[in-house]
Design a protein around this motif. Structure first.
Motif, mmCIF file in Angstrom:
data_model
loop_
_atom_site.group_PDB
_atom_site.id
_atom_site.type_symbol
_atom_site.label_atom_id
_atom_site.label_comp_id
_atom_site.label_asym_id
_atom_site.label_seq_id
_atom_site.Cartn_x
_atom_site.Cartn_y
_atom_site.Cartn_z
ATOM 1 N N ALA A 63 0.832 -1.208 0.000
ATOM 2 C CA ALA A 63 0.000 0.000 0.000
ATOM 3 C C ALA A 63 0.865 1.256 0.000
ATOM 4 O O ALA A 63 0.562 2.231 -0.701
ATOM 5 C CB ALA A 63 -0.928 0.001 1.205
ATOM 6 N N LEU A 94 -6.874 1.836 5.502
ATOM 7 C CA LEU A 94 -7.469 1.058 4.410
ATOM 8 C C LEU A 94 -7.946 -0.277 4.938
ATOM 9 O O LEU A 94 -7.250 -0.915 5.727
ATOM 10 C CB LEU A 94 -6.446 0.762 3.306
ATOM 11 C CG LEU A 94 -5.923 1.894 2.449
ATOM 12 C CD1 LEU A 94 -4.968 1.331 1.404
ATOM 13 C CD2 LEU A 94 -7.041 2.626 1.774
ATOM 14 N N VAL A 96 -8.841 -3.835 3.327
ATOM 15 C CA VAL A 96 -8.702 -4.581 2.079
ATOM 16 C C VAL A 96 -9.309 -5.965 2.294
ATOM 17 O O VAL A 96 -8.975 -6.662 3.250
ATOM 18 C CB VAL A 96 -7.210 -4.697 1.672
ATOM 19 C CG1 VAL A 96 -7.062 -5.465 0.379
ATOM 20 C CG2 VAL A 96 -6.587 -3.313 1.556
ATOM 21 N N VAL A 102 -10.252 -2.885 -2.175
ATOM 22 C CA VAL A 102 -10.339 -1.938 -1.064
ATOM 23 C C VAL A 102 -11.818 -1.722 -0.742
ATOM 24 O O VAL A 102 -12.609 -1.371 -1.619
ATOM 25 C CB VAL A 102 -9.667 -0.593 -1.415
ATOM 26 C CG1 VAL A 102 -9.870 0.430 -0.317
ATOM 27 C CG2 VAL A 102 -8.185 -0.806 -1.675
ATOM 28 N N ALA A 105 -11.675 3.323 2.833
ATOM 29 C CA ALA A 105 -10.502 4.195 2.748
ATOM 30 C C ALA A 105 -10.789 5.481 3.499
ATOM 31 O O ALA A 105 -11.854 6.076 3.337
ATOM 32 C CB ALA A 105 -10.176 4.502 1.290
ATOM 33 N N PHE A 127 -7.209 5.661 -3.398
ATOM 34 C CA PHE A 127 -7.132 4.456 -2.570
ATOM 35 C C PHE A 127 -8.224 3.463 -2.968
ATOM 36 O O PHE A 127 -7.988 2.256 -3.018
ATOM 37 C CB PHE A 127 -7.253 4.785 -1.088
ATOM 38 C CG PHE A 127 -5.985 5.298 -0.463
ATOM 39 C CD1 PHE A 127 -4.771 4.644 -0.650
ATOM 40 C CD2 PHE A 127 -5.997 6.437 0.318
ATOM 41 C CE1 PHE A 127 -3.596 5.111 -0.079
ATOM 42 C CE2 PHE A 127 -4.830 6.921 0.899
ATOM 43 C CZ PHE A 127 -3.633 6.256 0.696
ATOM 44 N N TRP A 128 -9.424 3.959 -3.259
ATOM 45 C CA TRP A 128 -10.529 3.073 -3.646
ATOM 46 C C TRP A 128 -10.214 2.324 -4.940
ATOM 47 O O TRP A 128 -10.689 1.220 -5.166
ATOM 48 C CB TRP A 128 -11.826 3.873 -3.818
ATOM 49 C CG TRP A 128 -12.521 4.157 -2.532
ATOM 50 C CD1 TRP A 128 -12.489 5.320 -1.822
ATOM 51 C CD2 TRP A 128 -13.347 3.271 -1.787
ATOM 52 N NE1 TRP A 128 -13.247 5.198 -0.682
ATOM 53 C CE2 TRP A 128 -13.780 3.954 -0.630
ATOM 54 C CE3 TRP A 128 -13.759 1.948 -1.973
ATOM 55 C CZ2 TRP A 128 -14.599 3.378 0.320
ATOM 56 C CZ3 TRP A 128 -14.585 1.381 -1.018
ATOM 57 C CH2 TRP A 128 -14.994 2.087 0.103
#
Length: 152
Positions: A63, A94, A96, A102, A105, A127-128
């Motif tokens: 990440a 996050l 996951v 993901v 976030a 991040f998504w």
């Protein structure tokens, strides 16, 4: 006929009273807010990787590596800033799933500092989009790690 009319009026008034009473009671009762079971970010730490093991450690490293693409968000943010010398530190959370997708976030300023909303939203959107399916996780994990940006 008069008695039937009085009876229906009584029923209508009783029904109105009951509905209004229920509305008042439902609005006036105190509802207890229960905290979410999601991991909460504390103000003093942001991802100490020394005690992580196995999949979670590799996921955190991956990440942090993926987070390099977030520099685009910082560059876009700096385009509109008058102060071109800035350092922004963020703490990211996050979640996951086992599949590598993901599912949660969240980004905030490191140690409780405020980060600009447009930068935060850009980071969370990126991040998504991240995928970690190549790690073949045994289960889902929630990780926390810092990301810093600096301009000169």
């Amino acid at each position: 006929l008069l008695m039937l009319n009085n009876h229906s009026t009584f029923i209508q008034n009783a029904y109105k009273f009951l509905v209004i009473s229920l509305l008042l009671i439902s609005c006036s009762t105190n509802r207890e807010v229960k905290p979410s079971k999601k991991e909460v970010l504390s103000n003093d730490t942001c991802g100490d990787n020394s005690n992580l093991s196995g999949d979670k450690r590799f996921l955190t490293i991956s990440a942090r590596h993926h987070a390099k693409v977030l520099s685009r968000c910082f560059q876009n943010f700096m385009r509109f800033e008058t102060n071109k010398k800035q350092t922004i530190k963020t703490c990211n959370l996050l979640t996951v799933q086992r599949s590598g997708r993901v599912s949660y976030a969240y980004t905030r300023g490191y140690k409780g500092t405020i980060i600009p909303k447009d930068l935060r939203m850009c980071m969370e959107q990126d991040f998504w989009k991240m995928q970690f399916k190549g790690l073949q996780l045994k289960k889902g994990y929630t990780i926390r790690f810092p990301v810093s940006f600096q301009s000169k």
